[in-house]
Design a protein around this motif. Structure first.
Motif, PDB file in Angstrom:
ATOM      1  N   GLN A  23       0.969  -1.299   0.030  1.00 21.50           N
ATOM      2  CA  GLN A  23      -0.074  -0.108   0.263  1.00 21.50           C
ATOM      3  C   GLN A  23       0.897   1.158  -0.168  1.00 21.50           C
ATOM      4  O   GLN A  23       2.108   1.201   0.435  1.00 21.50           O
ATOM      5  N   ALA A  24       0.290   2.437  -0.458  1.00 26.62           N
ATOM      6  CA  ALA A  24       0.934   3.618  -0.399  1.00 26.62           C
ATOM      7  C   ALA A  24      -0.368   4.890   0.250  1.00 26.62           C
ATOM      8  O   ALA A  24      -1.540   4.240   0.097  1.00 26.62           O
ATOM      9  N   ASP A  25       0.004   5.356   1.341  1.00 23.16           N
ATOM     10  CA  ASP A  25      -0.817   6.529   2.128  1.00 23.16           C
ATOM     11  C   ASP A  25      -1.234   7.365   0.970  1.00 23.16           C
ATOM     12  O   ASP A  25      -0.467   7.799   0.102  1.00 23.16           O
ATOM     13  N   ASN A  26      -2.719   7.610   1.209  1.00 18.27           N
ATOM     14  CA  ASN A  26      -3.278   8.704   0.410  1.00 18.27           C
ATOM     15  C   ASN A  26      -3.033   9.978   0.978  1.00 18.27           C
ATOM     16  O   ASN A  26      -3.557  11.057   0.263  1.00 18.27           O
ATOM     17  N   PHE A  27      -2.624  10.248   2.156  1.00 22.45           N
ATOM     18  CA  PHE A  27      -2.861  11.372   3.050  1.00 22.45           C
ATOM     19  C   PHE A  27      -1.398  11.770   3.500  1.00 22.45           C
ATOM     20  O   PHE A  27      -0.945  10.659   3.913  1.00 22.45           O
ATOM     21  N   GLU A  28      -1.051  13.039   3.390  1.00 22.82           N
ATOM     22  CA  GLU A  28       0.089  13.333   4.034  1.00 22.82           C
ATOM     23  C   GLU A  28      -0.068  13.759   5.415  1.00 22.82           C
ATOM     24  O   GLU A  28       0.828  13.519   6.046  1.00 22.82           O
ATOM     25  N   LYS A  29      -1.118  14.215   5.798  1.00 27.13           N
ATOM     26  CA  LYS A  29      -1.654  14.765   7.060  1.00 27.13           C
ATOM     27  C   LYS A  29      -2.439  13.840   7.675  1.00 27.13           C
ATOM     28  O   LYS A  29      -3.449  13.381   7.377  1.00 27.13           O
ATOM     29  N   VAL A  30      -2.232  13.707   9.068  1.00 29.22           N
ATOM     30  CA  VAL A  30      -3.100  12.816   9.976  1.00 29.22           C
ATOM     31  C   VAL A  30      -4.443  13.374  10.128  1.00 29.22           C
ATOM     32  O   VAL A  30      -5.457  12.804  10.049  1.00 29.22           O
ATOM     33  N   GLU A  31      -4.497  14.777  10.122  1.00 25.59           N
ATOM     34  CA  GLU A  31      -5.850  15.418  10.312  1.00 25.59           C
ATOM     35  C   GLU A  31      -6.592  15.186   8.927  1.00 25.59           C
ATOM     36  O   GLU A  31      -7.849  15.027   9.029  1.00 25.59           O
ATOM     37  N   ASP A  32      -5.847  15.263   7.762  1.00 23.38           N
ATOM     38  CA  ASP A  32      -6.783  14.997   6.652  1.00 23.38           C
ATOM     39  C   ASP A  32      -7.040  13.388   6.673  1.00 23.38           C
ATOM     40  O   ASP A  32      -8.309  13.348   6.125  1.00 23.38           O
ATOM     41  N   LEU A  33      -6.445  12.648   7.016  1.00 28.90           N
ATOM     42  CA  LEU A  33      -7.032  11.249   6.958  1.00 28.90           C
ATOM     43  C   LEU A  33      -8.140  11.002   8.026  1.00 28.90           C
ATOM     44  O   LEU A  33      -9.176  10.442   7.773  1.00 28.90           O
ATOM     45  N   GLN A  34      -7.832  11.783   9.313  1.00 28.76           N
ATOM     46  CA  GLN A  34      -8.977  11.635  10.209  1.00 28.76           C
ATOM     47  C   GLN A  34     -10.463  12.353   9.602  1.00 28.76           C
ATOM     48  O   GLN A  34     -11.420  11.887   9.951  1.00 28.76           O
ATOM     49  N   ALA A  35     -10.113  13.465   8.989  1.00 24.52           N
ATOM     50  CA  ALA A  35     -11.514  14.025   8.305  1.00 24.52           C
ATOM     51  C   ALA A  35     -12.164  12.964   7.422  1.00 24.52           C
ATOM     52  O   ALA A  35     -13.322  12.940   7.428  1.00 24.52           O
ATOM     53  N   TRP A  36     -11.448  12.335   6.430  1.00 28.49           N
ATOM     54  CA  TRP A  36     -11.923  11.260   5.506  1.00 28.49           C
ATOM     55  C   TRP A  36     -12.714  10.288   6.415  1.00 28.49           C
ATOM     56  O   TRP A  36     -13.800   9.964   5.999  1.00 28.49           O
ATOM     57  N   LEU A  88      -3.663   2.765 -13.952  1.00 29.86           N
ATOM     58  CA  LEU A  88      -3.100   3.755 -13.044  1.00 29.86           C
ATOM     59  C   LEU A  88      -1.702   3.972 -13.285  1.00 29.86           C
ATOM     60  O   LEU A  88      -1.231   4.955 -13.348  1.00 29.86           O
ATOM     61  N   VAL A  89      -0.825   2.899 -13.748  1.00 26.85           N
ATOM     62  CA  VAL A  89       0.560   3.070 -13.993  1.00 26.85           C
ATOM     63  C   VAL A  89       0.504   3.934 -15.341  1.00 26.85           C
ATOM     64  O   VAL A  89       1.286   4.799 -15.133  1.00 26.85           O
ATOM     65  N   GLU A  90      -0.209   3.678 -16.418  1.00 22.08           N
ATOM     66  CA  GLU A  90      -0.237   4.409 -17.659  1.00 22.08           C
ATOM     67  C   GLU A  90      -0.621   5.979 -17.263  1.00 22.08           C
ATOM     68  O   GLU A  90       0.361   7.039 -17.811  1.00 22.08           O
ATOM     69  N   ARG A  91      -1.382   6.207 -16.312  1.00 20.33           N
ATOM     70  CA  ARG A  91      -1.711   7.547 -15.968  1.00 20.33           C
ATOM     71  C   ARG A  91      -0.723   8.339 -15.122  1.00 20.33           C
ATOM     72  O   ARG A  91      -0.138   9.466 -15.477  1.00 20.33           O
ATOM     73  N   PHE A  92      -0.058   7.502 -14.201  1.00 20.40           N
ATOM     74  CA  PHE A  92       1.060   8.020 -13.598  1.00 20.40           C
ATOM     75  C   PHE A  92       2.268   8.389 -14.626  1.00 20.40           C
ATOM     76  O   PHE A  92       2.903   9.490 -14.352  1.00 20.40           O
ATOM     77  N   GLU A  93       2.623   7.551 -15.427  1.00 22.35           N
ATOM     78  CA  GLU A  93       3.707   7.784 -16.483  1.00 22.35           C
ATOM     79  C   GLU A  93       3.340   8.719 -17.314  1.00 22.35           C
ATOM     80  O   GLU A  93       4.290   9.548 -17.861  1.00 22.35           O
ATOM     81  N   ARG A  94       2.238   8.892 -17.605  1.00 20.01           N
ATOM     82  CA  ARG A  94       1.679  10.297 -18.230  1.00 20.01           C
ATOM     83  C   ARG A  94       1.986  11.621 -17.727  1.00 20.01           C
ATOM     84  O   ARG A  94       1.895  12.595 -18.468  1.00 20.01           O
ATOM     85  N   GLY A  95       1.944  11.278 -16.412  1.00 21.37           N
ATOM     86  CA  GLY A  95       2.216  12.674 -15.578  1.00 21.37           C
ATOM     87  C   GLY A  95       0.809  13.294 -15.204  1.00 21.37           C
ATOM     88  O   GLY A  95       1.011  14.264 -14.605  1.00 21.37           O
ATOM     89  N   ASP A  96      -0.192  12.435 -15.192  1.00 20.08           N
ATOM     90  CA  ASP A  96      -1.555  12.779 -14.192  1.00 20.08           C
ATOM     91  C   ASP A  96      -1.127  13.406 -12.831  1.00 20.08           C
ATOM     92  O   ASP A  96      -0.235  12.599 -12.209  1.00 20.08           O
ATOM     93  N   PRO A  97      -1.751  14.462 -12.313  1.00 20.95           N
ATOM     94  CA  PRO A  97      -1.427  14.849 -11.112  1.00 20.95           C
ATOM     95  C   PRO A  97      -1.774  13.753  -9.942  1.00 20.95           C
ATOM     96  O   PRO A  97      -2.729  13.035 -10.243  1.00 20.95           O
ATOM     97  N   ILE A  98      -0.819  13.536  -9.276  1.00 21.72           N
ATOM     98  CA  ILE A  98      -0.850  12.432  -8.174  1.00 21.72           C
ATOM     99  C   ILE A  98      -2.519  12.574  -7.150  1.00 21.72           C
ATOM    100  O   ILE A  98      -3.064  11.909  -7.039  1.00 21.72           O
ATOM    101  N   GLU A  99      -2.907  13.965  -6.947  1.00 22.85           N
ATOM    102  CA  GLU A  99      -4.012  14.065  -6.568  1.00 22.85           C
ATOM    103  C   GLU A  99      -5.168  13.377  -7.297  1.00 22.85           C
ATOM    104  O   GLU A  99      -6.315  13.048  -6.675  1.00 22.85           O
ATOM    105  N   GLU A 100      -5.107  13.627  -8.423  1.00 18.73           N
ATOM    106  CA  GLU A 100      -6.122  12.849  -9.361  1.00 18.73           C
ATOM    107  C   GLU A 100      -5.983  11.587  -9.247  1.00 18.73           C
ATOM    108  O   GLU A 100      -6.997  10.890  -9.353  1.00 18.73           O
ATOM    109  N   LEU A 101      -4.802  10.873  -9.273  1.00 19.16           N
ATOM    110  CA  LEU A 101      -4.528   9.303  -9.300  1.00 19.16           C
ATOM    111  C   LEU A 101      -5.233   8.824  -8.049  1.00 19.16           C
ATOM    112  O   LEU A 101      -5.550   7.820  -7.824  1.00 19.16           O
ATOM    113  N   LEU A 102      -5.235   9.603  -7.011  1.00 15.81           N
ATOM    114  CA  LEU A 102      -5.464   9.076  -5.518  1.00 15.81           C
ATOM    115  C   LEU A 102      -6.875   9.384  -5.325  1.00 15.81           C
ATOM    116  O   LEU A 102      -7.460   8.758  -4.376  1.00 15.81           O
ATOM    117  N   ARG A 103      -7.778   9.896  -6.034  1.00 21.10           N
ATOM    118  CA  ARG A 103      -9.021  10.328  -5.845  1.00 21.10           C
ATOM    119  C   ARG A 103      -9.867   9.015  -6.003  1.00 21.10           C
ATOM    120  O   ARG A 103      -9.584   8.289  -6.782  1.00 21.10           O
TER     121      ARG A 103
END
Length: 172
Positions: free
Chosen positions: A124-137, A157-172
């Protein structure tokens, strides 16, 4: 009453293996681990500063594991970033190891694998950088409506990442 003192960290887990060498080799490749000790009965592996993160006990005469029985469901490992998770997916996929389930849980983007013994292992990879944002989720209506998450196709997902799609969109 005394204050509860929680452990510092999870140190290791131990697997009983019918297919000892195959299972050891799988974890060496899967985790990028190395053997720190091994004999005919057991193997200790690590991938970081811990003396061993995993021990495998050789039980060649044991019964095959039956799916759906009680016991441990899975073990999860966190990668530093989505980029590292996707690079690991690519490395494993080149070796013929592919996840059976990929899901964005909300708090994490996760890929689930089965080892040669049938044990489930999550990267896994964490989707939130801040604990507060995770708690809000966790407090959100979106999480209450769907606490499991949304499945995804790892190739897309790999194709979109390699294309340079913003991380925020990939994690949505």
């Amino acid at each position: 009453s005394q204050e509860t003192i929680s452990p510092l960290k999870l140190a290791h887990f131990v697997l009983r293996a019918k297919h000892f060498e195959v299972t050891r080799n799988w974890y060496v490749e899967f985790l990028g681990a190395h053997v720190v000790f091994e004999n005919a009965m057991l193997s200790f592996l690590t991938f970081d500063e811990e003396h061993h993160r995993l021990a495998i006990v050789n039980l060649p005469d044991s019964e095959e594991q039956k799916p759906g029985q009680q016991g441990l469901d899975h073990v999860a490992f966190t990668h530093r970033s989505l980029a590292d998770l996707l690079a690991t997916y690519r490395r494993l996929e080149r070796g013929g190891v592919t996840p059976y389930w990929c899901i964005n849980h909300g708090p994490t983007t996760s890929m689930y694998y089965r080892d040669p013994e049938g044990n489930q292992v999550e990267f896994q990879a964490d989707n939130f950088e801040k604990v507060e944002d995770l708690q809000a989720w966790f407090s959100s209506d979106a999480f209450a409506a769907n606490p499991l998450g949304v499945t995804f196709d790892p190739e897309k997902l790999v194709e979109r990442f390699e294309r340079g799609d913003p991380i925020e969109e990939l994690l949505r």
